[in-house]
Every structure is written in C-alpha cells, then in structure tokens.
Design a protein around this motif. Structure first.
Motif, PDB file in Angstrom:
ATOM      1  N   LEU A  42     -37.479  -2.345  12.231  1.00 50.79           N
ATOM      2  CA  LEU A  42     -38.621  -2.473  11.331  1.00 50.79           C
ATOM      3  C   LEU A  42     -39.869  -2.297  12.180  1.00 50.79           C
ATOM      4  N   THR A  43     -40.565  -1.164  12.002  1.00 49.14           N
ATOM      5  CA  THR A  43     -41.681  -0.832  12.874  1.00 49.14           C
ATOM      6  C   THR A  43     -42.659   0.103  12.170  1.00 49.14           C
ATOM      7  N   ALA A  44     -43.888   0.101  12.651  1.00 48.80           N
ATOM      8  CA  ALA A  44     -44.884   1.045  12.145  1.00 48.80           C
ATOM      9  C   ALA A  44     -44.728   2.403  12.830  1.00 48.80           C
ATOM     10  N   ASN A  45     -44.258   2.391  14.089  1.00 44.39           N
ATOM     11  CA  ASN A  45     -44.132   3.620  14.873  1.00 44.39           C
ATOM     12  C   ASN A  45     -42.786   3.651  15.584  1.00 44.39           C
ATOM     13  N   LEU A  46     -41.981   4.664  15.300  1.00 44.70           N
ATOM     14  CA  LEU A  46     -40.704   4.858  15.969  1.00 44.70           C
ATOM     15  C   LEU A  46     -40.767   6.175  16.716  1.00 44.70           C
ATOM     16  N   VAL A  47     -40.616   6.107  18.050  1.00 47.07           N
ATOM     17  CA  VAL A  47     -40.669   7.291  18.901  1.00 47.07           C
ATOM     18  C   VAL A  47     -39.327   7.418  19.608  1.00 47.07           C
ATOM     19  N   ILE A  48     -38.693   8.586  19.474  1.00 43.63           N
ATOM     20  CA  ILE A  48     -37.422   8.828  20.135  1.00 43.63           C
ATOM     21  C   ILE A  48     -37.560  10.090  20.985  1.00 43.63           C
ATOM     22  N   GLU A  49     -37.494   9.911  22.309  1.00 43.16           N
ATOM     23  CA  GLU A  49     -37.563  11.056  23.206  1.00 43.16           C
ATOM     24  C   GLU A  49     -36.264  11.840  23.156  1.00 43.16           C
ATOM     25  N   ASP A  50     -36.325  13.104  23.558  1.00 40.37           N
ATOM     26  CA  ASP A  50     -35.128  13.925  23.671  1.00 40.37           C
ATOM     27  C   ASP A  50     -34.155  13.223  24.618  1.00 40.37           C
ATOM     28  N   GLY A  51     -32.934  13.008  24.165  1.00 38.02           N
ATOM     29  CA  GLY A  51     -31.942  12.301  24.975  1.00 38.02           C
ATOM     30  C   GLY A  51     -31.835  10.829  24.629  1.00 38.02           C
ATOM     31  N   GLY A  52     -32.751  10.318  23.802  1.00 40.37           N
ATOM     32  CA  GLY A  52     -32.672   8.938  23.309  1.00 40.37           C
ATOM     33  C   GLY A  52     -31.759   8.892  22.096  1.00 40.37           C
ATOM     34  N   ILE A  53     -31.094   7.750  21.886  1.00 39.51           N
ATOM     35  CA  ILE A  53     -30.143   7.633  20.784  1.00 39.51           C
ATOM     36  C   ILE A  53     -30.522   6.462  19.891  1.00 39.51           C
ATOM     37  N   PHE A  54     -30.541   6.722  18.575  1.00 35.28           N
ATOM     38  CA  PHE A  54     -30.776   5.671  17.591  1.00 35.28           C
ATOM     39  C   PHE A  54     -29.681   5.756  16.542  1.00 35.28           C
ATOM     40  N   GLU A  55     -28.932   4.656  16.385  1.00 38.30           N
ATOM     41  CA  GLU A  55     -27.915   4.561  15.351  1.00 38.30           C
ATOM     42  C   GLU A  55     -28.203   3.318  14.534  1.00 38.30           C
ATOM     43  N   GLY A  56     -28.546   3.494  13.275  1.00 36.56           N
ATOM     44  CA  GLY A  56     -28.841   2.340  12.445  1.00 36.56           C
ATOM     45  C   GLY A  56     -29.762   2.686  11.308  1.00 36.56           C
TER      46      GLY A  56
END
Length: 137
Positions: free
Chosen positions: A100-114
C-alpha cells in the motif's frame, strides 16, 4: 540526510529523522520494532516494524512481517505487508505480499509478487483492514 549503499549507485533518503539503526549481516532478530529513525537491514528480521523514517533492506537483508515506514528501499527480500509513501525495489530486490503506497518503483531486475494498492492518505490503511478482517472472522 542519510545515504545508503546501492550496488554501484547510491540511494539518498530525504527523511528528517535522527540516526540510523543497523542490523548487520549474520544477525537474526524475531520480534516487533518501533523506531523513530531510519533502519538499515543486512541481516534477518521476522516481526512487525513501524518506523517514522525509512527502511533499507540490503542485498543480504531479509524481512518477514508487516512494515510501516515513510520510505522502503529493497535490495534483498521482503515478505509480508508494507505500507509507506514510497516503495523502491532495486535490481536483485524481491517483494512478496501486499503493498500500500503512493509510489511504487521497480527497477529492471527487481521482482514484485503480490497485490499493490494506491495509498491516497496518511492513514495506516493496511493495519485498519487487517483489524477489520480479524473482527469479522
């Protein structure tokens, strides 16, 4: 202003709080933390964290639990629920859970599951939703 290492780059956190607590690589902590400073984790922490500052999870760092902070930067692993103004997942970083966030930043090579939800207010919404769910169950 605090500066935290970030592979070949540097992440600068503009959070005006005093001091930084560091959990070094090889350290294991189980329990809840309530902080009025920044937190830098290169070890393992299982529990709930509430910080008025920022939380940085280094490459060797791992957190399992609930995290509430102003800003979260992940180079290691985070599993659980996180609520903050900004979540930044760096290359090699992994986040599994609810965000739960105002800003989500995912760099190349970062992983987000959810699941990611946009935070529009300063209210600790995940905590409130969790409490409602426990009462209704």
């Amino acid at each position: 202003m605090a500066i935290f290492g970030r592979s070949d780059k540097e992440a600068v956190q503009n959070i005006s709080v005093a001091g930084t607590t560091t959990i070094a690589q090889g350290t294991r902590i189980e329990g809840d933390m309530n902080l009025e400073c920044n937190l830098n984790i290169d070890g393992y922490l299982r529990g709930n964290i509430e910080s008025t500052g920022g939380v940085t999870i280094g490459r060797s760092g791992r957190i399992e639990g609930t995290l509430t902070a102003e800003r979260v930067v992940v180079s290691g692993i985070f599993k659980g629920d996180v609520e903050c103004s900004t979540v930044e997942i760096l290359s090699g970083g992994r986040v599994e859970g609810n965000v739960l966030t105002a800003n989500l930043v995912i760099e190349d090579g970062g992983i987000f599951e959810g699941v990611s939800k946009r935070r529009d207010s300063g209210v600790l919404e995940l905590k409130e939703e969790k409490l409602k769910g426990e009462k209704g169950a």
